[in-house]
Design a protein around this motif. Structure first.
Motif, PDB file in Angstrom:
ATOM      1  N   ASN A  90       0.893  -1.177  -0.028  1.00  0.00           N
ATOM      2  CA  ASN A  90      -0.162  -0.242   0.093  1.00  0.00           C
ATOM      3  C   ASN A  90       1.077   1.355  -0.093  1.00  0.00           C
ATOM      4  OD1 ASN A  90      -2.008  -1.208   0.096  1.00  0.00           O
ATOM      5  ND2 ASN A  90      -2.475  -0.946   2.324  1.00  0.00           N
ATOM      6  N   ILE A  92      -0.188   5.261   0.325  1.00  0.00           N
ATOM      7  CA  ILE A  92      -0.609   6.832   1.366  1.00  0.00           C
ATOM      8  C   ILE A  92      -0.475   7.861   0.940  1.00  0.00           C
ATOM      9  CG2 ILE A  92      -1.228   8.446   3.139  1.00  0.00           C
ATOM     10  CD1 ILE A  92      -0.021   6.070   5.061  1.00  0.00           C
ATOM     11  N   HIS A 139      -5.996  -1.103   5.188  1.00  0.00           N
ATOM     12  CA  HIS A 139      -5.650   0.254   4.937  1.00  0.00           C
ATOM     13  C   HIS A 139      -6.199   1.236   6.117  1.00  0.00           C
ATOM     14  CE1 HIS A 139      -6.163  -1.507   0.916  1.00  0.00           C
ATOM     15  NE2 HIS A 139      -5.579  -0.979   0.414  1.00  0.00           N
ATOM     16  N   CYS A 181      -5.344   5.726   0.992  1.00  0.00           N
ATOM     17  CA  CYS A 181      -4.567   5.179   1.292  1.00  0.00           C
ATOM     18  C   CYS A 181      -4.869   3.648   0.368  1.00  0.00           C
ATOM     19  CB  CYS A 181      -4.609   4.634   2.827  1.00  0.00           C
ATOM     20  SG  CYS A 181      -3.344   2.705   3.404  1.00  0.00           S
ATOM     21  N   GLY A 202       3.090   2.234   3.352  1.00  0.00           N
ATOM     22  CA  GLY A 202       2.624   1.335   4.095  1.00  0.00           C
ATOM     23  C   GLY A 202       4.052   0.645   5.016  1.00  0.00           C
TER      24      GLY A 202
END
Length: 392
Positions: A90, A92, A139, A181, A202
């Motif tokens: 992930n 952001i 997330h 996210c 992430g």
């Protein structure tokens, strides 16, 4: 071996790679499976297709089976995580407006510094609208954990909004959210389109977060043991292939095909290599272990990972933490993993749970037949989660 059809759902994300590679490079066929991969437009659609029996298995957000076990979401069907499909992956991202706002309060945080990035957002002292692909997702869990520990009053200032991954770039560009996210490649697509920039990976919040799992209905796994084993072996072989750095270029090309992600090979390769472009000015950063498919027992469904998710959800939704952690741990089927993948020579940790966040560097761990190297799994604030004491 007779080839058996099997329908499996996925979302168009880079971390669907083990299923896609299993089909396209013949690992499923080796196990006598003809995988029918079906793309879904949203996580709710994918979950519902699995529950209703329209597909047999799915590429799934790791907290979804946990939420089902805890009675969240209003659907009673029990789902199990047979294995972990991917670790991390992930990013952001923030809107251009939010980037300017952060800059007026100081300097933009280093891309890998979760402490500084969290404090920068908390210092804005205002509500933040942040897009996530689904309410029950890593997330959402990472954002709550990170921002709360950074000093943000999440009850008052964190406004999570559900937006399908494919629409995240449009949402940030339109000003519908301040940040997001999301899994790759959709963070990179935002950068490509100029609607925002990347603030943090992430992996900087939790270095070994179980992002997606191979999910099936519990009753299906019980009644279709042979098919369950075939599917697990095919996906494990694909993950092992993806774990080789020299295969990433080929994987990027396959994932970019229209029936899968439908984006450029360059974009998919960024996520697989961890070499990310973080803003429209061409600034790039390398993220160690941006996305893992195999190394360090990445595919093993640690019961402690499930327990962490369960305990976090319990805290957010007012449930008993110990009971929730126990129910969540039962969802991560290390027993099936051991039974079906042990004969292939898969690394089988001697225990099925561990202290989450305790490893600051590569560490040797015992297995049923020898040793393996577990990678770092630290949380950004150095907290350690003990699955035997989830209430702490």
């Amino acid at each position: 071996m007779r080839t058996l059809p099997l329908s499996v759902g996925f979302m168009p994300l880079v971390d669907a790679a083990p299923l896609i590679i299993a089909r396209e490079l013949g690992f499923a066929e080796e196990e006598g499976l003809a995988l029918n991969l079906q793309s879904a437009p949203s996580w709710s659609t994918l979950r519902d297709r699995l529950i209703l029996g329209q597909i047999e298995a799915a590429h799934m957000l790791s907290p979804v089976p946990v939420a089902m076990a805890l009675g969240l979401g209003g659907l009673p069907t029990q789902l199990d995580a047979l294995s972990v499909l991917s670790i991390n992956g992930n990013v952001i991202g923030i809107s251009n407006a939010l980037a300017n706002e952060i800059a007026t309060h100081g300097t933009m945080p280093n891309f890998l510094d979760a402490q500084a990035a969290g404090k920068a957002l908390a210092a804005l002292n205002r509500p933040l609208r942040i897009g996530v692909p689904f309410p029950f997702s890593m997330h959402a869990e990472l954002l709550h954990y990170w921002l709360s520990a950074s000093g943000l009053n999440v009850a008052k200032s964190l406004d999570l909004r559900t937006i399908p991954p494919l629409l995240m770039a449009d949402a940030i560009a339109a000003g519908e959210v301040d940040a997001f996210c999301v899994g790759e490649p959709w963070g990179s697509i935002t950068v490509e389109q100029g609607g925002g920039s990347l603030l943090l990976p992430g992996a900087a919040i939790w270095q070994f977060a179980p992002e997606k799992v191979l999910a099936v209905r519990r009753d299906w796994a019980a009644s279709e043991d042979d098919l369950t084993g075939r599917l697990m072996r095919a996906v494990w072989k694909a993950g092992r292939w993806l774990g080789r750095q020299d295969k990433r270029a080929t994987a990027s090309e396959i994932l970019s095909w229209p029936e899968y992600l439908g984006v450029s090979t360059e974009i998919t390769e960024r996520a697989l290599t961890g070499n990310l472009l973080i803003n429209a000015r061409g600034k790039s950063r390398t993220v160690p272990r941006m996305m893992e498919f195999f190394d360090g027992a990445a595919t093993f469904p640690w019961k402690s990972q499930g327990a962490w998710i369960g305990a976090r959800m319990a805290a957010r939704f007012g449930l008993d933490r110990a009971q929730s952690a126990a129910k969540a741990a039962a969802v991560f089927r290390s027993d099936l993993y051991r039974r079906h993948l042990g004969p292939l020579g898969a690394d089988l940790p001697a225990a099925s749970e561990k202290l989450e966040g305790a490893l600051a560097s590569p560490t040797t761990a015992g297995t049923d037949s020898g040793t393996l190297i577990l990678g770092p799994d630290r949380f950004f604030d150095d907290q350690v989660f003990d699955p035997r004491r989830p209430e702490c």
